[in-house]
Write a protein that holds these residues in place. Structure first.
Motif, mmCIF file in Angstrom:
data_model
loop_
_atom_site.group_PDB
_atom_site.id
_atom_site.type_symbol
_atom_site.label_atom_id
_atom_site.label_comp_id
_atom_site.label_asym_id
_atom_site.label_seq_id
_atom_site.Cartn_x
_atom_site.Cartn_y
_atom_site.Cartn_z
ATOM 1 N N ALA A 1 1.931 33.088 74.193
ATOM 2 C CA ALA A 1 1.818 34.197 75.075
ATOM 3 C C ALA A 1 3.320 34.244 75.685
ATOM 4 O O ALA A 1 3.952 33.427 76.223
ATOM 5 N N TYR B 1 5.933 36.673 78.175
ATOM 6 C CA TYR B 1 6.184 37.724 79.128
ATOM 7 C C TYR B 1 7.710 37.648 79.627
ATOM 8 O O TYR B 1 8.012 36.710 80.348
ATOM 9 N N GLU C 1 10.246 36.489 78.170
ATOM 10 C CA GLU C 1 10.693 35.325 77.816
ATOM 11 C C GLU C 1 11.946 35.205 76.766
ATOM 12 O O GLU C 1 11.965 34.399 75.736
ATOM 13 N N ASP D 1 3.421 40.066 75.847
ATOM 14 C CA ASP D 1 2.537 40.573 76.716
ATOM 15 C C ASP D 1 3.002 41.527 77.527
ATOM 16 O O ASP D 1 3.090 41.597 78.823
ATOM 17 N N ALA E 1 5.485 29.619 76.255
ATOM 18 C CA ALA E 1 6.780 29.989 75.560
ATOM 19 C C ALA E 1 8.072 29.433 76.177
ATOM 20 O O ALA E 1 9.040 29.347 75.623
ATOM 21 N N ASP E 2 7.704 28.936 77.507
ATOM 22 C CA ASP E 2 9.051 28.206 78.203
ATOM 23 C C ASP E 2 9.367 26.828 77.936
ATOM 24 O O ASP E 2 10.355 26.128 78.654
ATOM 25 N N GLN F 1 7.588 24.211 78.389
ATOM 26 C CA GLN F 1 6.989 23.173 79.504
ATOM 27 C C GLN F 1 5.952 22.327 78.645
ATOM 28 O O GLN F 1 5.437 21.302 79.137
ATOM 29 N N LYS G 1 3.478 23.364 94.486
ATOM 30 C CA LYS G 1 2.749 23.638 93.406
ATOM 31 C C LYS G 1 1.963 22.387 93.014
ATOM 32 O O LYS G 1 0.970 22.558 92.520
ATOM 33 N N ARG H 1 11.095 24.198 83.048
ATOM 34 C CA ARG H 1 11.292 25.293 82.027
ATOM 35 C C ARG H 1 12.585 25.183 81.369
ATOM 36 O O ARG H 1 13.576 24.859 82.176
ATOM 37 N N THR I 1 9.633 31.373 86.346
ATOM 38 C CA THR I 1 8.019 31.333 86.397
ATOM 39 C C THR I 1 7.582 32.596 86.848
ATOM 40 O O THR I 1 8.108 33.343 87.587
ATOM 41 N N LYS I 2 6.354 33.197 86.194
ATOM 42 C CA LYS I 2 5.876 34.332 86.601
ATOM 43 C C LYS I 2 4.680 34.069 87.483
ATOM 44 O O LYS I 2 4.189 35.116 87.768
HETATM 45 N N1 UDP Z 1 2.825 34.732 80.475
HETATM 46 C C1 UDP Z 1 2.312 35.941 79.910
HETATM 47 N N2 UDP Z 1 1.885 37.139 80.708
HETATM 48 C C2 UDP Z 1 2.247 36.836 82.335
HETATM 49 C C3 UDP Z 1 2.560 36.005 82.738
HETATM 50 C C4 UDP Z 1 2.946 34.642 81.875
HETATM 51 O O1 UDP Z 1 2.021 35.975 78.729
HETATM 52 O O2 UDP Z 1 1.815 37.980 82.553
HETATM 53 C C5 UDP Z 1 3.039 33.591 79.871
HETATM 54 C C6 UDP Z 1 4.670 33.015 79.916
HETATM 55 O O3 UDP Z 1 5.473 34.060 79.289
HETATM 56 C C7 UDP Z 1 4.434 31.677 79.673
HETATM 57 C C8 UDP Z 1 3.189 31.470 80.158
HETATM 58 O O4 UDP Z 1 2.365 32.552 80.047
HETATM 59 O O5 UDP Z 1 4.652 31.687 78.076
HETATM 60 C C9 UDP Z 1 3.511 30.292 81.258
HETATM 61 O O6 UDP Z 1 3.998 31.134 82.408
HETATM 62 P P1 UDP Z 1 4.734 30.550 83.238
HETATM 63 O O7 UDP Z 1 5.851 29.410 82.769
HETATM 64 O O8 UDP Z 1 5.606 31.590 84.084
HETATM 65 O O9 UDP Z 1 3.837 29.803 84.328
HETATM 66 P P2 UDP Z 1 3.982 28.308 84.879
HETATM 67 O O10 UDP Z 1 4.208 27.304 83.889
HETATM 68 O O11 UDP Z 1 5.120 28.423 85.922
HETATM 69 O O12 UDP Z 1 2.404 27.950 85.623
#
Ligand code: UDP
Ligand code: MG
Length: 341
Positions: free
Chosen positions: A11, A13, A15, A47, A99-100, A102, A136, A204, A209-210
């Protein structure tokens, strides 16, 4: 032996910066697996990004015949985007990956090895979260423990969406069509043979982050309300406790009045009691409201997501990608110039 099919669902968003870094890593891993008889595919779900993500994905798909890309009609959230992707894995196992960068793609061969041993759900468990700040880390740590106590569904701690799902686990997951999707809980609900692979969660590679604190709080609420009704019961016990205390207090007031008369004092006590009870009642109502609102949204039976356009990998037809029961031409782009390859 026929090749085992594996689809990596990502997924994405906003990216556009991270994907060009991730894709070569993934492609290298899939190349390695091809030597072991695994037929690897990539399915990127955009997304509803507002940046160049879709253009990047089209370029990736044009350059790599293993890549399919799907774009949702707007931003539906990660859980819906993943569902859109998993709905289209009709054959073989699936791996979910951020996608990032991580979730290190280099771990995929280990996941596949566990799948071959017969596991249905191989998930990465974070032994360290180098990429995340203390806020976090601590809130996430607390959340997983609270969830475990509240919910009857086993939800592995410190485990995200990074996992491999066997074909039967996928088929089971596809039957869960709830709108409020707390994926970690849904995976746990499915059950079957699960195993965790420990890994270090990196920072990342690009972009940001989203999920801010408010989004994470709402995510936690989603988790609790989707997999536990314990908060509803809290009202019952609070009520019982208050009633018990009230009886004792009432007895004391009567006794006091009988023994020493009634000098009509007690304004502070009265205010305290009224405010306390009012607050507790509002909180209980709010809790009921959280559940009721979710019930309302489930009852509307809206689709979980809408697809705007897709670009199937070379050699894959639209029919192959359409989930069962969905007319493949339903999402054919209507605007001229949007025609897909
Ligand atoms: N993502 C998505 N839709 C959203 C928010 C996030 O598809 O509305 C995807 C984002 O592109 C990434 C994954 O979900 O691939 C995890 O997001 P993020 O890295 O921001 O979250 P974190 O790792 O900080 O929890
Ligand atoms: Mg991330």
């Amino acid at each position: 032996m026929p090749a085992e099919r594996l689809t990596v669902v990502i997924a994405a968003y906003n990216e556009a910066e991270a994907l060009p870094v991730l894709h070569p890593r993934l492609a290298a891993v899939l190349d390695g697996l091809a030597g072991e008889g695994v037929e690897g595919h990539l399915l990127y779900v955009d997304d509803g990004s507002g940046d160049d993500t879709w253009a990047v994905l089209e370029a990736l798909a044009a350059a790599d015949p293993r890549v399919s890309a799907l774009r949702l009609s707007r931003n539906f959230g990660k859980e819906a985007a993943l569902t859109a992707g998993l709905d289209r894995v009709r054959e073989g196992a699936a791996i979910i990956l951020d996608a990032d960068g991580q979730d290190p793609p280099e771990l995929i061969p280990q996941f596949v090895a566990k799948w071959r041993e017969g596991y249905d759900d191989v998930h990465g468990t974070r032994i360290a979260r180098d990429g995340d700040g203390w806020f976090k880390r601590t809130t996430a740590h607390g959340f997983y423990r609270v969830m475990q106590r509240l919910s009857k569904t086993p939800i592995p701690t410190d485990t995200g969406d990074f996992r491999l799902l066997s074909p039967r686990a996928l088929a089971a997951l596809r039957q869960l069509r709830e709108r409020h999707r707390f994926m970690k809980g849904l995976f746990g609900w499915v059950g079957f043979r699960q195993v965790s692979v420990p890994y270090r969660r990196e920072a990342r590679t690009a972009g940001r982050t989203k999920f801010n604190a408010w989004k994470l709080w709402n995510f936690a609420l989603e988790g609790v309300t989707s997999f536990s009704t314990a908060p509803l019961r809290v009202a019952t016990y609070l009520g019982l406790l208050t009633a018990a205390l009230a009886f004792l207090y009432a007895a004391w007031i009567v006794l006091k009045a009988v023994l020493w008369g009634d000098p009509v004092a007690g304004w502070p006590t009265m205010m305290t009691v009224i405010l306390l009870l009012g607050g507790v009642q509002l909180m209980a109502l709010g809790t009921i409201g959280e559940y009721l609102g979710r019930l309302y949204e489930e009852s509307k039976q809206r689709p979980l997501y809408l697809v705007d356009r897709w670009r199937p990998a070379t050699g894959v037809s639209l029919d192959d990608l359409a989930p069962e029961g969905e007319r493949p031409d339903a999402y054919r782009p209507s605007v001229a110039g949007n025609e897909v390859g």
